[in-house]
Design a protein around this motif. Structure first.
Motif, PDB file in Angstrom:
ATOM      1  N   ARG A 304     -52.858  -2.585 -87.856  1.00  0.00           N
ATOM      2  CA  ARG A 304     -51.765  -1.748 -87.365  1.00  0.00           C
ATOM      3  C   ARG A 304     -51.260  -2.248 -86.016  1.00  0.00           C
ATOM      4  O   ARG A 304     -52.018  -2.785 -85.209  1.00  0.00           O
ATOM      5  N   ASN A 305     -49.971  -2.059 -85.767  1.00  0.00           N
ATOM      6  CA  ASN A 305     -49.406  -2.358 -84.466  1.00  0.00           C
ATOM      7  C   ASN A 305     -50.010  -1.399 -83.434  1.00  0.00           C
ATOM      8  O   ASN A 305     -50.124  -0.202 -83.705  1.00  0.00           O
ATOM      9  N   PRO A 306     -50.422  -1.920 -82.264  1.00  0.00           N
ATOM     10  CA  PRO A 306     -51.079  -1.041 -81.285  1.00  0.00           C
ATOM     11  C   PRO A 306     -50.242   0.146 -80.849  1.00  0.00           C
ATOM     12  O   PRO A 306     -50.787   1.175 -80.469  1.00  0.00           O
ATOM     13  N   GLY A 307     -48.918   0.005 -80.858  1.00  0.00           N
ATOM     14  CA  GLY A 307     -48.062   1.148 -80.569  1.00  0.00           C
ATOM     15  C   GLY A 307     -47.938   1.520 -79.111  1.00  0.00           C
ATOM     16  O   GLY A 307     -47.317   2.518 -78.777  1.00  0.00           O
ATOM     17  N   HIS A 308     -48.518   0.715 -78.195  1.00  0.00           N
ATOM     18  CA  HIS A 308     -48.367   1.039 -76.776  1.00  0.00           C
ATOM     19  C   HIS A 308     -47.158   0.306 -76.206  1.00  0.00           C
ATOM     20  O   HIS A 308     -46.521  -0.511 -76.873  1.00  0.00           O
ATOM     21  N   ILE A 309     -46.844   0.574 -74.955  1.00  0.00           N
ATOM     22  CA  ILE A 309     -45.617   0.044 -74.375  1.00  0.00           C
ATOM     23  C   ILE A 309     -45.736  -1.430 -74.009  1.00  0.00           C
ATOM     24  O   ILE A 309     -44.739  -2.099 -73.807  1.00  0.00           O
ATOM     25  N   LYS A 310     -46.930  -1.945 -73.919  1.00  0.00           N
ATOM     26  CA  LYS A 310     -47.110  -3.331 -73.520  1.00  0.00           C
ATOM     27  C   LYS A 310     -46.754  -4.282 -74.659  1.00  0.00           C
ATOM     28  O   LYS A 310     -46.913  -3.961 -75.824  1.00  0.00           O
ATOM     29  N   LYS A 311     -46.331  -5.482 -74.267  1.00  0.00           N
ATOM     30  CA  LYS A 311     -46.072  -6.507 -75.264  1.00  0.00           C
ATOM     31  C   LYS A 311     -47.395  -6.913 -75.903  1.00  0.00           C
ATOM     32  O   LYS A 311     -48.433  -6.940 -75.254  1.00  0.00           O
ATOM     33  N   SER A 312     -47.353  -7.241 -77.178  1.00  0.00           N
ATOM     34  CA  SER A 312     -48.581  -7.574 -77.885  1.00  0.00           C
ATOM     35  C   SER A 312     -48.311  -8.623 -78.940  1.00  0.00           C
ATOM     36  O   SER A 312     -47.228  -8.699 -79.524  1.00  0.00           O
ATOM     37  N   LYS A 313     -49.310  -9.483 -79.182  1.00  0.00           N
ATOM     38  CA  LYS A 313     -49.220 -10.481 -80.242  1.00  0.00           C
ATOM     39  C   LYS A 313     -49.630  -9.890 -81.593  1.00  0.00           C
ATOM     40  O   LYS A 313     -49.513 -10.554 -82.618  1.00  0.00           O
ATOM     41  N   VAL A 314     -50.140  -8.669 -81.577  1.00  0.00           N
ATOM     42  CA  VAL A 314     -50.623  -8.053 -82.810  1.00  0.00           C
ATOM     43  C   VAL A 314     -49.444  -7.702 -83.714  1.00  0.00           C
ATOM     44  O   VAL A 314     -48.523  -7.002 -83.303  1.00  0.00           O
ATOM     45  N   LEU A 315     -49.491  -8.200 -84.938  1.00  0.00           N
ATOM     46  CA  LEU A 315     -48.471  -7.895 -85.928  1.00  0.00           C
ATOM     47  C   LEU A 315     -49.056  -7.012 -87.012  1.00  0.00           C
ATOM     48  O   LEU A 315     -50.141  -7.294 -87.519  1.00  0.00           O
ATOM     49  N   ALA A 316     -48.359  -5.942 -87.352  1.00  0.00           N
ATOM     50  CA  ALA A 316     -48.822  -5.076 -88.439  1.00  0.00           C
ATOM     51  C   ALA A 316     -48.737  -5.861 -89.746  1.00  0.00           C
ATOM     52  O   ALA A 316     -47.668  -6.350 -90.114  1.00  0.00           O
ATOM     53  N   ARG A 317     -49.867  -6.004 -90.426  1.00  0.00           N
ATOM     54  CA  ARG A 317     -49.898  -6.805 -91.648  1.00  0.00           C
ATOM     55  C   ARG A 317     -51.177  -6.511 -92.419  1.00  0.00           C
ATOM     56  O   ARG A 317     -52.141  -5.972 -91.868  1.00  0.00           O
ATOM     57  N   ASP A 318     -51.196  -6.887 -93.694  1.00  0.00           N
ATOM     58  CA  ASP A 318     -52.403  -6.818 -94.516  1.00  0.00           C
ATOM     59  C   ASP A 318     -53.108  -8.166 -94.452  1.00  0.00           C
ATOM     60  O   ASP A 318     -52.513  -9.209 -94.757  1.00  0.00           O
ATOM     61  N   VAL A 319     -54.368  -8.151 -94.050  1.00  0.00           N
ATOM     62  CA  VAL A 319     -55.138  -9.384 -93.887  1.00  0.00           C
ATOM     63  C   VAL A 319     -56.089  -9.545 -95.074  1.00  0.00           C
ATOM     64  O   VAL A 319     -56.917  -8.662 -95.322  1.00  0.00           O
ATOM     65  N   PRO A 320     -56.002 -10.651 -95.841  1.00  0.00           N
ATOM     66  CA  PRO A 320     -56.936 -10.872 -96.952  1.00  0.00           C
ATOM     67  C   PRO A 320     -58.354 -11.041 -96.425  1.00  0.00           C
ATOM     68  O   PRO A 320     -58.566 -11.551 -95.329  1.00  0.00           O
ATOM     69  N   LEU A 321     -59.336 -10.620 -97.210  1.00  0.00           N
ATOM     70  CA  LEU A 321     -60.737 -10.721 -96.805  1.00  0.00           C
ATOM     71  C   LEU A 321     -61.491 -11.644 -97.758  1.00  0.00           C
ATOM     72  O   LEU A 321     -61.430 -11.481 -98.982  1.00  0.00           O
ATOM     73  N   LEU A 322     -62.179 -12.623 -97.189  1.00  0.00           N
ATOM     74  CA  LEU A 322     -63.045 -13.482 -97.985  1.00  0.00           C
ATOM     75  C   LEU A 322     -64.228 -12.667 -98.494  1.00  0.00           C
ATOM     76  O   LEU A 322     -64.588 -11.635 -97.897  1.00  0.00           O
ATOM     77  N   PRO A 323     -64.855 -13.092 -99.571  1.00  0.00           N
ATOM     78  CA  PRO A 323     -66.042 -12.361-100.082  1.00  0.00           C
ATOM     79  C   PRO A 323     -67.115 -12.162 -99.015  1.00  0.00           C
ATOM     80  O   PRO A 323     -67.747 -11.104 -98.958  1.00  0.00           O
ATOM     81  N   THR A 324     -67.332 -13.171 -98.167  1.00  0.00           N
ATOM     82  CA  THR A 324     -68.335 -13.025 -97.106  1.00  0.00           C
ATOM     83  C   THR A 324     -67.915 -11.984 -96.078  1.00  0.00           C
ATOM     84  O   THR A 324     -68.764 -11.299 -95.491  1.00  0.00           O
ATOM     85  N   ALA A 325     -66.622 -11.855 -95.825  1.00  0.00           N
ATOM     86  CA  ALA A 325     -66.143 -10.829 -94.893  1.00  0.00           C
ATOM     87  C   ALA A 325     -66.330  -9.440 -95.491  1.00  0.00           C
ATOM     88  O   ALA A 325     -66.692  -8.488 -94.778  1.00  0.00           O
ATOM     89  N   ILE A 326     -66.102  -9.308 -96.798  1.00  0.00           N
ATOM     90  CA  ILE A 326     -66.351  -8.037 -97.488  1.00  0.00           C
ATOM     91  C   ILE A 326     -67.814  -7.658 -97.362  1.00  0.00           C
ATOM     92  O   ILE A 326     -68.164  -6.491 -97.118  1.00  0.00           O
ATOM     93  N   LYS A 327     -68.701  -8.655 -97.486  1.00  0.00           N
ATOM     94  CA  LYS A 327     -70.138  -8.382 -97.399  1.00  0.00           C
ATOM     95  C   LYS A 327     -70.535  -7.901 -96.004  1.00  0.00           C
ATOM     96  O   LYS A 327     -71.407  -7.030 -95.854  1.00  0.00           O
ATOM     97  N   VAL A 328     -69.898  -8.463 -94.967  1.00  0.00           N
ATOM     98  CA  VAL A 328     -70.173  -8.008 -93.599  1.00  0.00           C
ATOM     99  C   VAL A 328     -69.859  -6.528 -93.467  1.00  0.00           C
ATOM    100  O   VAL A 328     -70.644  -5.756 -92.882  1.00  0.00           O
ATOM    101  N   LEU A 329     -68.728  -6.097 -94.015  1.00  0.00           N
ATOM    102  CA  LEU A 329     -68.350  -4.686 -93.935  1.00  0.00           C
ATOM    103  C   LEU A 329     -69.291  -3.809 -94.760  1.00  0.00           C
ATOM    104  O   LEU A 329     -69.673  -2.719 -94.328  1.00  0.00           O
ATOM    105  N   GLN A 330     -69.688  -4.296 -95.922  1.00  0.00           N
ATOM    106  CA  GLN A 330     -70.601  -3.523 -96.777  1.00  0.00           C
ATOM    107  C   GLN A 330     -71.977  -3.369 -96.133  1.00  0.00           C
ATOM    108  O   GLN A 330     -72.604  -2.311 -96.238  1.00  0.00           O
ATOM    109  N   ASP A 331     -72.426  -4.405 -95.438  1.00  0.00           N
ATOM    110  CA  ASP A 331     -73.735  -4.345 -94.786  1.00  0.00           C
ATOM    111  C   ASP A 331     -73.756  -3.368 -93.616  1.00  0.00           C
ATOM    112  O   ASP A 331     -74.828  -2.895 -93.214  1.00  0.00           O
ATOM    113  N   LEU A 332     -72.578  -3.075 -93.049  1.00  0.00           N
ATOM    114  CA  LEU A 332     -72.513  -2.102 -91.951  1.00  0.00           C
ATOM    115  C   LEU A 332     -72.606  -0.672 -92.455  1.00  0.00           C
ATOM    116  O   LEU A 332     -72.729   0.256 -91.650  1.00  0.00           O
ATOM    117  N   GLY A 333     -72.555  -0.497 -93.754  1.00  0.00           N
ATOM    118  CA  GLY A 333     -72.620   0.848 -94.318  1.00  0.00           C
ATOM    119  C   GLY A 333     -71.279   1.529 -94.200  1.00  0.00           C
ATOM    120  O   GLY A 333     -71.027   2.252 -93.219  1.00  0.00           O
TER     121      GLY A 333
END
Length: 429
Positions: A304-333
């Protein structure tokens, strides 16, 4: 004398010599004007005056006459009036820095870094007036700054600057604390600080900030109509900046990655760092991710875009997740809501720095994870730059190629060895 002979009188003014006459061309893009004179002296006076008029018109201040102070500066005389005659009202650099700090600094994402540069400029230039920033003054300051007179650069070997007699690591902040409060035992004397040269890229940033701060100050409260044209001709605006620093090329090997992660004990910090390597996200991006933004079915996470007044490089977008990245999230519960990584950006940086130092990898920084992730997406998965940009969030592939994509020739050789030989039918020796 050839009809096509000519020379550049100064910026924006070109002179053609035509059979004893002088054709003066003034070009302040997109505005142009020209006139022919029998006297070079009169032509130069006209060209300089016309140049100022076109600059004022270009900047949106269309006026029939210029301020008297500016008109006096380019009367038909051989020698220009000294800057102090133009600057009828002294502009103090301290006021310039106060204005920038009040109106521009707070809008920047890199407020702390820019604020540090601004403090140095205030220390060096705050006691001067704007018209005192002469060519000799700036050149002397630049040479002194690069030499480390106003603050040391980074040591070429970070490890040597961090060790005590017993081999224990100590940062510059710890060194300052121990000296200030005398927390160091007598047999563990901390070496005196060594002055190292400052990188040209650092000085470029500081000089560009100086130029930007003055320009923004003059554009406030209608000062630009009075001083803008004069300021654009000053050395600070036209000077050649120090050379651009070489792009960083550091890659992190599997063994180095294992060594660094071996010194990270906090579960969430470790997960955040690993997620950074697997996604190429910026530090501010992955620490802001929330559980409710994970789409398990599509295997993407919504940034999500941070939504604050400061300039930001963050772009609102959907980021694909590699299988290993999915596993990191699953391991966090997985949770229903809340931050995925309940740590601050500063915590991640400090933990990485401490772990890298403990592993003896003093030249590896946290942002290298972004370069490593981008390079591996191309090397291992064979992704195109357009596909990689879905992960990294770059709007231009040129930036990605210049600063982040660093392919390993050794890995390419391994890949080629497993593929059919395209030159199998070529003659042999």
């Amino acid at each position: 004398m050839s009809k096509k002979q000519g020379y550049t009188l100064e910026k924006y003014i070109f002179v053609e010599m035509r059979n004893g006459s002088f054709r003066f061309k003034v070009t302040v893009n997109p505005l142009k004007d020209a006139a022919t004179f029998s006297s070079e002296k009169k032509g130069a006076a006209w060209a300089r005056r016309r140049k100022l008029e076109l600059m004022v018109e270009r900047d949106g201040g269309v006026r029939e006459t210029l301020p008297p102070a500016l008109l006096r500066a380019y009367q038909p005389i051989l020698e220009p009036v000294p800057p102090k005659a133009i600057m009828s009202e002294q502009v103090r650099m301290s006021d310039v820095f106060d204005s920038y700090e009040r109106y521009q600094l707070k809008e920047l994402v890199g407020e702390n870094q820019e604020g540090s540069r601004l403090r140095l400029l205030r220390q060096c230039f705050g006691a001067y007036a704007l018209d005192e920033l002469s060519e000799d003054f700036i050149k002397e300051w630049t040479a002194d700054r690069i030499a480390g007179k106003y603050g040391s650069g980074r040591p070429p070997n970070r490890g040597e600057s961090l060790t005590l007699k017993d081999g224990k690591l100590v940062t510059k902040h710890q060194r300052h604390y121990r000296k200030k409060f005398k927390k160091t035992p007598a047999d563990q004397k901390i070496a005196e600080k060594v002055i190292y040269p400052v990188s040209s890229q650092t000085v470029r940033h500081e000089l560009k900030l100086l130029r930007r701060a003055v320009t923004m100050f003059l554009k406030r409260d209608n000062r630009w109509l009075t001083y803008g044209s004069w300021w654009e001709m000053q050395y600070v605006m036209t000077m050649k900046l120090p050379p651009i620093g070489a792009p960083r090329n550091r890659r992190i090997s599997d063994d180095e990655m294992t060594a660094i992660f071996g010194h990270v004990t906090d579960r969430f910090l470790r997960a955040a760092m690993l997620f950074a390597v697997l996604t190429s996200l910026r530090r501010g991006e992955y620490v802001s991710l929330r559980w409710e933004d994970v789409d398990w079915k599509r295997q993407v996470v919504k940034l999500r875009n941070p939504g604050h007044i400061k300039k930001s490089k963050v772009l609102a977008r959907d980021v694909p997740l590699l299988p290993t990245a999915i596993k990191v999230l699953q391991d966090l519960g997985p949770l229903e809501r809340g931050l995925i990584f309940p740590v601050s950006a500063t915590d991640v940086t400090n933990a990485w720095r401490a772990a890298a130092d403990a592993a003896g990898l003093y030249d590896v920084v946290l942002h290298d994870c972004r370069r490593e992730a981008i390079s591996r997406l191309v090397e291992v998965y064979g992704m195109s730059l357009e596909q990689v940009m879905l992960f990294s969030g770059h709007s231009e592939s040129r930036t990605l190629e210049k600063h982040y994509l660093r392919l390993d020739p050794g890995k390419l050789v391994l890949k080629l060895s497993s593929m059919p030989d395209a030159f199998k039918g070529m003659p042999s020796l």
